[in-house]
Design a protein around this motif. Structure first.
Motif: not given
Length: 453
Positions: A75, A83-84, A86-88, A106, A272
């Motif tokens: 990170r 990055e992907a 943490d975003a998903t 992503y 999700r």
């Protein structure tokens, strides 16, 4: 004229995409080859890059285990993988888990839209004879490419089998028997728990021992990675093996009785929307009919609908201590780098870490620059040490763990505190290493203030 600043990367999985991203950040022009959708391995189904196959979990998020430290290092270094992730991310208690479809989307968009990365959807059957090459084809490389890799390394591939756990549709779980909670109440109600009493547990173990499995081909010897052992293989080791392994009930009292069950099957949120749940630790090589029959004997899963059943596939890896330099370069041909599970690391995060390092090293080598190695006190350095310093005679894939790190000097402390101290040392060492790197890697985002926990 040969384009000396162009790097060829073979494989659009976690390691290949991370290598492409880091090489491009270093100013290189990258050609990334991915054989999907022309061809799919036995375990892959999506056309997207960065497909997660076995699980949607990236394992522990805290610094009390080494994979949490490795994720934080990536990170801080500007990893596309992190990055992907943490975003998903989706709820998973003390672990980092992702919506696998959103995660792959992503990664795919990032690679497809990068101006310095050319994505070619075609199979590579021969290693380019010139230029800098990163081989990140993963543990399921095609047969033709595997022959090429064996020729390059000068030795037969080692191999093991990796098994995939089933996924259950959430609305088919019976919550009159199951309940939502995390072990010891940590992390919220992120897991679904199915309790078994002693008789139910023993009947389940007996069913596994009598089950029909998918046979191996005659010429292949079954070698399983200990961190991904099929559930039926664990059951065969002893009647109580599962009760002390993936079905251990500790920290999970049944809210209806207030008592801890004899055994518990846990399911982890897969997406999700919480519509799919992965059966934790239930990777398997049972036949599909046997999976449906046996797993539906678990209380709460009697009417389970399976979005995906478990399967088994062959994973290959090279004998890294015999073949690779510490920079992941092939000893017999230093223009060729290896990354990911093919190089002998195990796990999603470790594969991405290998891609990160290979992309960085390959870009610098292509322009005749030296690549400072991450210190062995970092998780990145510990992984490189495992690949370089292990015994070639007994080399096996390895998840990152604090046993790979140099011990702390002059300190005696409890295990939990010792691990946190090793993580703190790792992140301090990482910052020193990052300062030795010229931009653009040195221009990655400021170190986060993630607390050690």
């Amino acid at each position: 004229m040969q384009d000396t600043n162009r790097i060829t990367i073979i494989g659009g999985g976690l390691a290949g995409c991370e290598a492409a991203w880091q090489a491009a950040r270093e100013g290189a022009r990258v050609t990334l080859y991915e054989m999907k959708p022309q061809r799919f391995s036995p375990a892959h189904h999506s056309e997207k890059l960065g497909e997660l196959v076995c699980s949607n979990s990236l394992r522990g998020a805290g610094m009390n285990n080494a994979v949490g430290c490795l994720k934080e290092e990536l990170r801080r270094c500007g990893s596309l993988f992190m990055e992907a992730a943490d975003a998903t991310a989706v709820p998973a208690g003390g672990a980092l888990a992702v919506d696998r479809e959103a995660f792959a989307a992503y990664i795919t968009e990032a690679i497809e839209t990068h101006p310095s990365i050319e994505l070619r959807r075609e199979e590579v059957t021969a290693i380019p004879s010139e230029g800098t090459v990163v081989i990140a084809s993963g543990p399921l490389a095609s047969e033709d490419l595997s022959v090429e890799i064996a020729r390059l390394t000068g030795a037969e591939h080692l191999y093991f089998y990796d098994a995939i756990a089933p996924i259950v549709e959430a609305d088919s779980i019976d919550f009159d028997r199951a309940w939502r909670a995390s072990r010891y109440g940590k992390g919220g109600d992120d897991y679904v728990n199915c309790p078994l009493d002693r008789d139910e547990y023993l009947a389940f173990v007996d069913a596994l021992n009598r089950s029909e499995k998918v046979p191996a081909r005659d010429f292949e010897k079954m070698i399983h990675f200990e961190g991904c052992m099929p559930i039926e293989e664990m059951a065969a080791r002893g009647e109580m093996t599962l009760a002390f392994g993936p079905m251990k009930p500790v920290g999970l009292p049944d809210p209806r009785t207030g008592r801890v069950p004899f055994a518990v099957v846990q399911l982890r949120q897969e997406d999700r929307h919480a519509s799919l749940f992965n059966i934790v630790g239930f990777q398997t090589k049972l036949t599909y009919p046997e999976q449906r029959r046996i797993f539906r004997t678990i209380p709460g899963l009697e009417k389970a609908r399976f979005a995906r059943l478990g399967s088994v596939h062959r994973n290959t890896f090279i004998n890294a201590p015999a073949c690779l330099e510490r920079t992941l370069q092939l000893k017999s041909d230093p223009r060729i780098f290896f990354a990911g599970q093919l190089s002998g690391v195990e796990g999603y995060v470790e594969s991405a870490a290998g891609g990160f390092l290979a992309g960085l090293f390959a870009a610098r080598w292509s322009r005749s620059e030296e690549s400072p190695l991450p210190p062995p006190t970092t998780a990145l350095g510990a992984l490189l040490a495992h690949l370089a310093d292990s015994s070639p005679e007994n080399f096996q894939p390895m998840n990152v763990n604090y046993g790979l790190f140099p011990p702390l000097e002059g300190r005696r402390m409890k295990r939990a505190l010792r691990r946190l101290a090793m993580a703190e040392r790792a992140l301090e060492s990482l910052e020193s290493w990052r300062r030795t790197l010229a931009p653009p890697v040195g221009e990655s985002p400021e170190a986060s203030n993630t607390p050690l926990r």
